[in-house]
Design an enzyme around this catalytic site. Structure first.
Site, mmCIF file in Angstrom:
data_model
loop_
_atom_site.group_PDB
_atom_site.id
_atom_site.type_symbol
_atom_site.label_atom_id
_atom_site.label_comp_id
_atom_site.label_asym_id
_atom_site.label_seq_id
_atom_site.Cartn_x
_atom_site.Cartn_y
_atom_site.Cartn_z
ATOM 1 N N VAL A 1 0.694 -1.163 0.229
ATOM 2 C CA VAL A 1 -0.357 0.094 0.027
ATOM 3 C C VAL A 1 1.274 1.309 0.016
ATOM 4 O O VAL A 1 1.788 1.619 0.807
ATOM 5 C CB VAL A 1 -0.683 -0.287 1.076
ATOM 6 C CG1 VAL A 1 -1.982 1.309 1.051
ATOM 7 C CG2 VAL A 1 -1.895 -1.050 1.322
ATOM 8 N N ASP B 1 -0.761 -3.744 18.257
ATOM 9 C CA ASP B 1 0.908 -2.743 18.622
ATOM 10 C C ASP B 1 -0.033 -1.512 17.436
ATOM 11 O O ASP B 1 -0.125 -1.456 16.529
ATOM 12 C CB ASP B 1 1.282 -3.556 17.490
ATOM 13 C CG ASP B 1 3.060 -2.641 17.073
ATOM 14 O OD1 ASP B 1 3.172 -1.446 18.356
ATOM 15 O OD2 ASP B 1 4.505 -2.899 16.734
ATOM 16 N N ASN C 1 2.186 2.579 12.669
ATOM 17 C CA ASN C 1 2.274 0.877 12.443
ATOM 18 C C ASN C 1 1.533 1.644 11.471
ATOM 19 O O ASN C 1 0.201 0.174 11.077
ATOM 20 C CB ASN C 1 1.924 0.147 13.461
ATOM 21 C CG ASN C 1 2.853 -0.626 13.878
ATOM 22 O OD1 ASN C 1 4.244 -0.860 13.235
ATOM 23 N ND2 ASN C 1 3.223 -0.834 15.086
ATOM 24 N N ASP D 1 0.865 -5.089 11.037
ATOM 25 C CA ASP D 1 1.653 -5.172 12.579
ATOM 26 C C ASP D 1 0.680 -5.707 13.367
ATOM 27 O O ASP D 1 0.948 -5.443 14.464
ATOM 28 C CB ASP D 1 2.762 -4.369 12.866
ATOM 29 C CG ASP D 1 4.414 -3.742 12.368
ATOM 30 O OD1 ASP D 1 4.293 -4.627 11.022
ATOM 31 O OD2 ASP D 1 5.045 -3.147 12.392
ATOM 32 N N GLU E 1 1.487 -9.125 14.325
ATOM 33 C CA GLU E 1 2.057 -9.971 15.153
ATOM 34 C C GLU E 1 1.227 -9.829 17.093
ATOM 35 O O GLU E 1 1.752 -11.010 17.852
ATOM 36 C CB GLU E 1 3.311 -10.038 15.016
ATOM 37 C CG GLU E 1 3.970 -9.189 15.817
ATOM 38 C CD GLU E 1 5.327 -9.289 15.190
ATOM 39 O OE1 GLU E 1 6.024 -9.668 14.980
ATOM 40 O OE2 GLU E 1 6.643 -7.751 15.456
#
Length: 363
Positions: A124, A232, A237, A250, A252
């Site tokens: 993106v 997060d 991010n 992100d 995770e």
């Protein structure tokens, strides 16, 4: 911050990765090549990201990003990198909410092709508030923006959390049931286990341990329902098109937990950068992502008034401290820094975390 070496994030050779990626890509899209493979200069401190374009006579997509599990030889930030979980989370967020996430294309669980599991998503275009140097410093696009433009970005970013928490029902989804019951206690205990892993074989942190004790003293009586938390949740991010979110990255650290886990993280991570900026003599962005503003806007969007935020902001600072301690010990591992007499000083924000534990940190 200006004189410290940037921590090493990988021992991998990008040229070798590019060659192996092209070989793998041909098995998924015959006749395709991975071209212009690059590793971003500000690559993440955990999983690695590679950017590449697909050269193909009729490509169904062209600009891609690859998320690669961390190199075990690089003294990883986290003990486990569950790429299938990240991939599945992003798919469900894309399918069941209007939160913008990059379209995921392929998941490779076999570590053979690139040395670790990975997934590929569409890339993106846009811009991201920088971490190094932080967006609170002068000389970047967000700091140079007008107050009205930053307000637009702030409002839209809080809206992302509101929509994620409200629109995705995790209760009837077998994918999320595999994660276990979730909840605040489970979340905190997972962080306690993470801390124990970080200090295995190295000096412990009295400050982090006192923060865990303080959490128990502040423990909320009612933690409320668990939702999918991004984990997060910070503007660093998010890819922005102008001042509107174009992609949320992100995942995770995603988990089933109270809404306030994400809110506390978004509020504190801005304060983390703001405090560093003040310490080095710049005014930063004191009116941006203020706690009262975030709470008020989130409540207006969701009907849920954030509760026990002293607890959740302390928890965010504690979580950040564990990550910072692991990053510091990785620098020690690679010979970039020496272990100080007081291991707490390895934590970049040790002064503010100590103030939170003592109850003297301002809003």
């Amino acid at each position: 911050m200006t004189s410290a070496p940037r921590p090493r994030t990988s021992t991998r050779d990008p040229r070798e990765i590019a060659h192996r990626l092209t070989a793998w890509l041909a098995t998924r899209l015959p006749g395709a090549e991975a071209v212009e493979v690059t590793v971003p200069a500000a690559n993440g401190m955990s999983s690695e990201t590679l950017l590449f374009d697909i050269d193909h006579p009729e490509p169904p997509f062209r600009a891609c990003a690859l998320r690669l599990a961390a190199d075990p030889a690089a003294y990883t930030v986290f003990p486990v990198y569950d790429l299938p979980r990240q991939y599945g989370t992003m798919r469900r967020v894309a399918e069941r909410t209007d939160v913008p996430v990059p379209r995921v294309l392929w998941l490779e669980e076999d570590p053979g092709p690139l040395g670790a599991p990975f997934f590929v998503m569409e890339r993106v275009d846009g811009r991201v508030p920088p971490d190094v140097m932080p967006y609170t410093y002068e000389g970047n696009w967000l700091h140079a923006a007008s107050d009205e433009e930053r307000t637009r970005l702030e409002t839209a970013s809080i809206g992302l959390l509101a929509r994620l928490h409200d629109q995705l029902d995790v209760r009837g989804d077998a994918f999320f049931r595999q994660w276990g019951p979730g909840g605040l206690r489970d979340h905190v205990e997972s962080q306690r286990a993470y801390y124990q892993w970080v200090v295995d074989g190295v000096s412990r942190s009295p400050l982090i341990e006192s923060a865990f004790e303080r959490l128990e003293e502040l423990w909320p009586r009612d933690t409320g329902e668990s939702v999918l938390t991004w984990g997060d949740a910070r503007i660093g991010n998010i890819i922005y098109d102008g001042f509107e979110p174009a992609a949320v990255l992100d995942w995770e650290m995603a988990a089933l937990a109270p809404r306030e886990v994400d809110l506390g993280w978004m509020i504190y991570l801005h304060r983390f950068f703001q405090d560093l900026t003040l310490r080095l003599g710049q005014p930063g962005l004191p009116d941006f992502l203020r706690r009262d503003t975030v709470e008020r806007r989130y409540a207006r969007l969701t009907g849920h008034t954030p509760r026990h935020m002293d607890f959740y902001i302390l928890y965010a600072a504690l979580r950040q401290a564990i990550v910072m301690l692991r990053v510091a010990y990785r620098q020690v591992h690679f010979g970039e820094v020496a272990v100080p007499a007081d291991p707490d000083t390895l934590i970049l924000h040790h002064d503010s975390l100590r103030a939170m534990v003592q109850g003297s940190y301002g809003d």
